[in-house]
Design an enzyme around this catalytic site. Structure first.
Site, PDB file in Angstrom:
ATOM      1  N   PRO A   1       0.856  -1.136  -0.029  1.00  0.00           N
ATOM      2  CA  PRO A   1       0.311  -0.107   0.044  1.00  0.00           C
ATOM      3  C   PRO A   1       0.690   1.010   0.187  1.00  0.00           C
ATOM      4  CG  PRO A   1      -0.559  -1.170   1.366  1.00  0.00           C
ATOM      5  CD  PRO A   1       0.462  -1.711   1.047  1.00  0.00           C
TER       6      PRO A   1
ATOM      7  N   GLY B   1       3.543  -9.867  -0.159  1.00  0.00           N
ATOM      8  CA  GLY B   1       3.538 -10.321   1.290  1.00  0.00           C
ATOM      9  C   GLY B   1       2.849 -10.785   1.547  1.00  0.00           C
TER      10      GLY B   1
ATOM     11  N   GLU C   1       2.128  -8.284   8.450  1.00  0.00           N
ATOM     12  CA  GLU C   1       2.309  -7.185   8.849  1.00  0.00           C
ATOM     13  C   GLU C   1       3.239  -6.688   7.298  1.00  0.00           C
ATOM     14  OE1 GLU C   1      -0.293  -5.564  10.681  1.00  0.00           O
ATOM     15  OE2 GLU C   1      -0.978  -7.394  11.032  1.00  0.00           O
TER      16      GLU C   1
ATOM     17  N   GLY D   1      -4.084   0.010  -4.982  1.00  0.00           N
ATOM     18  CA  GLY D   1      -4.848   1.380  -4.432  1.00  0.00           C
ATOM     19  C   GLY D   1      -5.397   1.082  -3.234  1.00  0.00           C
ATOM     20  N   ASP D   2      -5.515   2.208  -2.545  1.00  0.00           N
ATOM     21  CA  ASP D   2      -5.263   3.101  -1.410  1.00  0.00           C
ATOM     22  C   ASP D   2      -6.601   1.813  -0.275  1.00  0.00           C
ATOM     23  OD1 ASP D   2      -3.639   5.198  -1.959  1.00  0.00           O
ATOM     24  OD2 ASP D   2      -5.333   6.733  -2.756  1.00  0.00           O
TER      25      ASP D   2
ATOM     26  N   VAL E   1      -6.168  -1.618   2.071  1.00  0.00           N
ATOM     27  CA  VAL E   1      -5.295  -3.319   2.495  1.00  0.00           C
ATOM     28  C   VAL E   1      -5.721  -4.195   2.377  1.00  0.00           C
ATOM     29  CG1 VAL E   1      -4.154  -3.996   4.653  1.00  0.00           C
ATOM     30  CG2 VAL E   1      -4.285  -1.248   4.533  1.00  0.00           C
ATOM     31  N   LEU E   2      -5.023  -4.660   1.325  1.00  0.00           N
ATOM     32  CA  LEU E   2      -5.184  -6.553   0.769  1.00  0.00           C
ATOM     33  C   LEU E   2      -4.649  -7.446   2.660  1.00  0.00           C
ATOM     34  CD1 LEU E   2      -4.917  -6.767  -2.586  1.00  0.00           C
ATOM     35  CD2 LEU E   2      -7.273  -6.312  -1.797  1.00  0.00           C
TER      36      LEU E   2
ATOM     37  N   ARG F   1      -3.116  -7.021 -21.495  1.00  0.00           N
ATOM     38  CA  ARG F   1      -3.542  -7.178 -22.035  1.00  0.00           C
ATOM     39  C   ARG F   1      -2.985  -6.329 -23.320  1.00  0.00           C
ATOM     40  NH1 ARG F   1      -8.821  -6.792 -21.541  1.00  0.00           N
ATOM     41  NH2 ARG F   1      -9.125  -5.296 -22.600  1.00  0.00           N
TER      42      ARG F   1
ATOM     43  N   ASP G   1     -10.503   0.088 -24.437  1.00  0.00           N
ATOM     44  CA  ASP G   1     -10.702  -0.426 -23.145  1.00  0.00           C
ATOM     45  C   ASP G   1     -11.094   1.582 -22.809  1.00  0.00           C
ATOM     46  OD1 ASP G   1     -10.424  -2.666 -23.385  1.00  0.00           O
ATOM     47  OD2 ASP G   1      -9.048  -3.654 -22.290  1.00  0.00           O
TER      48      ASP G   1
END
Length: 250
Positions: free
Chosen positions: A88, A112, A115, A133-134, A136-137, A153, A168
């Site tokens: 992030p 990763g 933490e 993106g802003d 957290v995954l 693509r 697109d």
């Protein structure tokens, strides 16, 4: 183009074996190889994380297994790979950034977990940090697949039609115009007459107008970054005169 992915959950990445990225692999347009840091640990427990120095919640991925996995990945390609840490804290990945990635013949994506990863690994091995993106995954695997899909693509031959990538949404700076297919009438809703009239110039005119209008309605921030031509400005004005503004609707 060659992609190497460092991940604790390489099974997640099998989604890349389907659709456009799957076909691109079969046609040798891209190559995707995966390495699990657990295979590079030096203890019987295959330890890849530990508690952070200084205290705090969660666990931190250790530098050693990741570094050895990266070194192994580097040996798998003849090109000099760019090592990317998915975080992030990285630069925002955009369509424009994807185009720049085409110049890189080989990319190693470090996914990763927990933490984060030991900062020393970033200092020693990472060339660039990117974020999709802003938010957290749970891990970098989804981000890695997003980046690979977007970049793939753009590769010549990856899509069924040579103009597909250029048309697109986002690629041309605008959202894509509305699309329709058979039947011509569905539950009382009909296809716009211009699309079935066979006048290609009129169709092109309508599509540009709809793209401008859709962008104005849904992503006005994109229009603010564009320098519209006289034709585009006239079409947008025409669309706005025909359509209630988003502010009035709210």
């Amino acid at each position: 183009m060659w992609f190497g992915i460092i991940s604790l959950f390489p099974e997640m990445l099998t989604a890349l074996d389907y659709g456009i990225t799957g076909r691109a692999q079969k046609e040798k347009l891209i190559e995707v190889t995966r390495w699990n840091p657990r295979d590079f640990t030096h203890d019987k427990y295959r330890t890849v994380d530990d508690r952070p120095y200084g205290g705090g919640p969660g666990m931190v991925m250790m530098a050693q297994p990741l570094q050895e996995a990266i070194h192994t990945a580097k040996k798998a390609t003849k090109e000099k790979p760019c090592v990317v840490h998915l975080t992030p804290q990285g630069k925002k990945f955009t369509q424009a950034a994807a185009s720049e990635f085409l110049a890189k013949k080989a990319v190693i994506l470090v996914a990763g977990r927990y933490e984060g990863i030991d900062e020393r690994l970033i200092t020693l091995e990472v060339d660039e940090e990117w974020s999709v993106g802003d938010f957290v995954l749970s891990g970098g695997e989804l981000a890695a697949m997003v980046m690979i899909d977007v970049i793939t693509r753009l590769l010549p031959g990856a899509l069924g039609h040579e103009d597909s990538a250029a048309e697109d949404s986002i690629s041309c700076g605008l959202l894509k115009y509305p699309q329709y297919t058979r039947p011509e009438n569905y539950q009382g809703l009909t296809v716009p007459e211009v699309l079935i009239g066979g006048n290609h110039k009129a169709i092109q005119h309508w599509r540009l107008k709809q793209s401008l209008g859709k962008t104005w309605l849904k992503r006005p921030d994109m229009l603010e970054k564009m320098q519209l031509s006289q034709e585009q400005q006239a079409l947008l004005t025409e669309f706005r005169n025909e359509t209630p503004s988003p502010e009035k609707e709210s």
